[in-house]
Design a protein around this motif. Structure first.
Motif, PDB file in Angstrom:
ATOM      1  N   PRO A  19       0.827  -1.215   0.000  1.00  0.00           N
ATOM      2  CA  PRO A  19       0.000   0.000   0.000  1.00  0.00           C
ATOM      3  C   PRO A  19       0.861   1.265   0.000  1.00  0.00           C
ATOM      4  CG  PRO A  19      -0.786  -1.565   1.634  1.00  0.00           C
ATOM      5  CD  PRO A  19       0.523  -2.092   1.119  1.00  0.00           C
ATOM      6  N   TRP A  21       0.561   5.816  -0.515  1.00  0.00           N
ATOM      7  CA  TRP A  21      -0.331   6.972  -0.420  1.00  0.00           C
ATOM      8  C   TRP A  21       0.312   8.185  -1.055  1.00  0.00           C
ATOM      9  CZ3 TRP A  21      -4.928   5.565   1.288  1.00  0.00           C
ATOM     10  CH2 TRP A  21      -5.008   4.400   2.051  1.00  0.00           C
ATOM     11  N   TYR A  25       1.827   6.637  -4.455  1.00  0.00           N
ATOM     12  CA  TYR A  25       0.877   5.718  -5.090  1.00  0.00           C
ATOM     13  C   TYR A  25       1.216   5.554  -6.568  1.00  0.00           C
ATOM     14  CZ  TYR A  25      -3.281   3.739  -7.124  1.00  0.00           C
ATOM     15  OH  TYR A  25      -4.124   2.917  -7.823  1.00  0.00           O
ATOM     16  N   ASP A  76      -6.853  11.906  -0.697  1.00  0.00           N
ATOM     17  CA  ASP A  76      -6.066  11.088  -1.620  1.00  0.00           C
ATOM     18  C   ASP A  76      -6.993  10.534  -2.694  1.00  0.00           C
ATOM     19  OD1 ASP A  76      -3.857   9.856  -2.775  1.00  0.00           O
ATOM     20  OD2 ASP A  76      -3.223   8.860  -0.945  1.00  0.00           O
ATOM     21  N   HIS A  78      -6.885   7.248  -5.672  1.00  0.00           N
ATOM     22  CA  HIS A  78      -6.194   6.139  -6.333  1.00  0.00           C
ATOM     23  C   HIS A  78      -6.951   5.792  -7.605  1.00  0.00           C
ATOM     24  CE1 HIS A  78      -4.153   4.489  -2.434  1.00  0.00           C
ATOM     25  NE2 HIS A  78      -3.792   5.730  -2.740  1.00  0.00           N
ATOM     26  N   LEU A  92      -8.249   1.786   3.519  1.00  0.00           N
ATOM     27  CA  LEU A  92      -7.718   2.804   4.437  1.00  0.00           C
ATOM     28  C   LEU A  92      -6.689   2.253   5.424  1.00  0.00           C
ATOM     29  CD1 LEU A  92     -10.855   4.940   5.310  1.00  0.00           C
ATOM     30  CD2 LEU A  92      -8.671   5.814   4.455  1.00  0.00           C
ATOM     31  N   LYS A  93      -6.586   0.938   5.517  1.00  0.00           N
ATOM     32  CA  LYS A  93      -5.654   0.334   6.489  1.00  0.00           C
ATOM     33  C   LYS A  93      -4.241   0.855   6.235  1.00  0.00           C
ATOM     34  CE  LYS A  93      -4.302  -3.882   8.749  1.00  0.00           C
ATOM     35  NZ  LYS A  93      -4.301  -3.378  10.082  1.00  0.00           N
ATOM     36  N   HIS A  95      -3.271   4.000   6.655  1.00  0.00           N
ATOM     37  CA  HIS A  95      -3.195   5.440   6.432  1.00  0.00           C
ATOM     38  C   HIS A  95      -3.227   6.159   7.783  1.00  0.00           C
ATOM     39  CE1 HIS A  95      -4.091   9.518   5.197  1.00  0.00           C
ATOM     40  NE2 HIS A  95      -3.614   9.164   4.007  1.00  0.00           N
ATOM     41  N   HIS A  97      -4.706   8.780   8.759  1.00  0.00           N
ATOM     42  CA  HIS A  97      -6.055   9.222   9.149  1.00  0.00           C
ATOM     43  C   HIS A  97      -6.878   8.081   9.755  1.00  0.00           C
ATOM     44  CE1 HIS A  97      -5.672  13.216   7.635  1.00  0.00           C
ATOM     45  NE2 HIS A  97      -5.743  12.916   6.352  1.00  0.00           N
ATOM     46  N   PHE A 147     -10.500   9.003  -1.392  1.00  0.00           N
ATOM     47  CA  PHE A 147     -10.317   8.961   0.049  1.00  0.00           C
ATOM     48  C   PHE A 147     -10.726  10.336   0.574  1.00  0.00           C
ATOM     49  CE2 PHE A 147      -7.562   5.739  -1.654  1.00  0.00           C
ATOM     50  CZ  PHE A 147      -7.694   4.691  -0.758  1.00  0.00           C
ATOM     51  N   CYS A 156     -13.991   5.891   2.142  1.00  0.00           N
ATOM     52  CA  CYS A 156     -13.651   5.703   0.731  1.00  0.00           C
ATOM     53  C   CYS A 156     -14.911   5.681  -0.110  1.00  0.00           C
ATOM     54  CB  CYS A 156     -12.952   4.360   0.511  1.00  0.00           C
ATOM     55  SG  CYS A 156     -11.474   4.122   1.471  1.00  0.00           S
TER      56      CYS A 156
END
Length: 174
Positions: A19, A21, A25, A76, A78, A92-93, A95, A97, A147, A156
């Motif tokens: 992953p 960000w 990304y 964000d 993607h 979101l895992k 991140h 936030h 995001f 998301c």
């Protein structure tokens, strides 16, 4: 064979296996003549907000990405993100936030296809792994994954961009 399914799968894994960000990304497909589907309209948007280029593959997707990039709650974006065919962690895992949040895992597109009664149509690839021929599900790619954050917290939105209903039936390969 130029740009075979197996080559594409390896490229997807190399770009999105870990992953990432913001500026780190990498989309699974880039808007280049070699990677973009032949029938697409690839565009590269320079986003100062994200600190990187955003790769879109159609005119409607480009317009949607521009709208998304100006959304005040966006933190964000993607594009061309791999939709895991097998169970996977929430997007979101990991991140900042999402620290401290309990996020549900995703079931994967194979389970979703099975629940819809169309699992036999899920794309797959025959590979030889450790001397054994095995069928491996090929991932679908999402158009835009936004995001966003509000007073409740981060969330998301998977935004599928198609100009017409027929676009859902069209298969793009490259």
């Amino acid at each position: 064979m130029r740009n075979s399914t197996e080559e594409r799968l390896k490229r997807y894994i190399s770009r999105q296996g870990t992953p990432a960000w913001g500026k780190d990304y990498r989309p699974a497909i880039q808007a280049t003549p070699y990677e973009a589907p032949k029938t697409s309209r690839p565009t590269i948007l320079k986003s100062l907000r994200l600190g990187r280029d955003v790769h879109t593959l159609s005119s409607p997707e480009t317009r949607a990405a521009l709208l998304a990039l100006y959304h005040p709650a966006l933190f964000d974006l993607h594009e061309q993100r791999v939709l895991s065919p097998v169970p996977a962690t929430h997007p979101l895992k990991g991140h900042p936030h999402a620290v401290g949040l309990t996020l549900p895992n995703l079931l994967g597109t194979v389970v979703a296809a099975d629940q819809l009664g169309v699992v036999s149509r899920h794309p797959k690839l025959s590979l030889v792994i450790e001397g054994v021929r095995t069928w491996v599900p090929v991932p679908y790619l999402g158009d835009l994954l936004l995001f966003l954050i509000d007073e409740v917290g981060p969330y998301c939105v998977n935004w599928t961009i198609k100009a017409t209903h027929d676009d859902f039936q069209r298969r793009h390969t490259r």
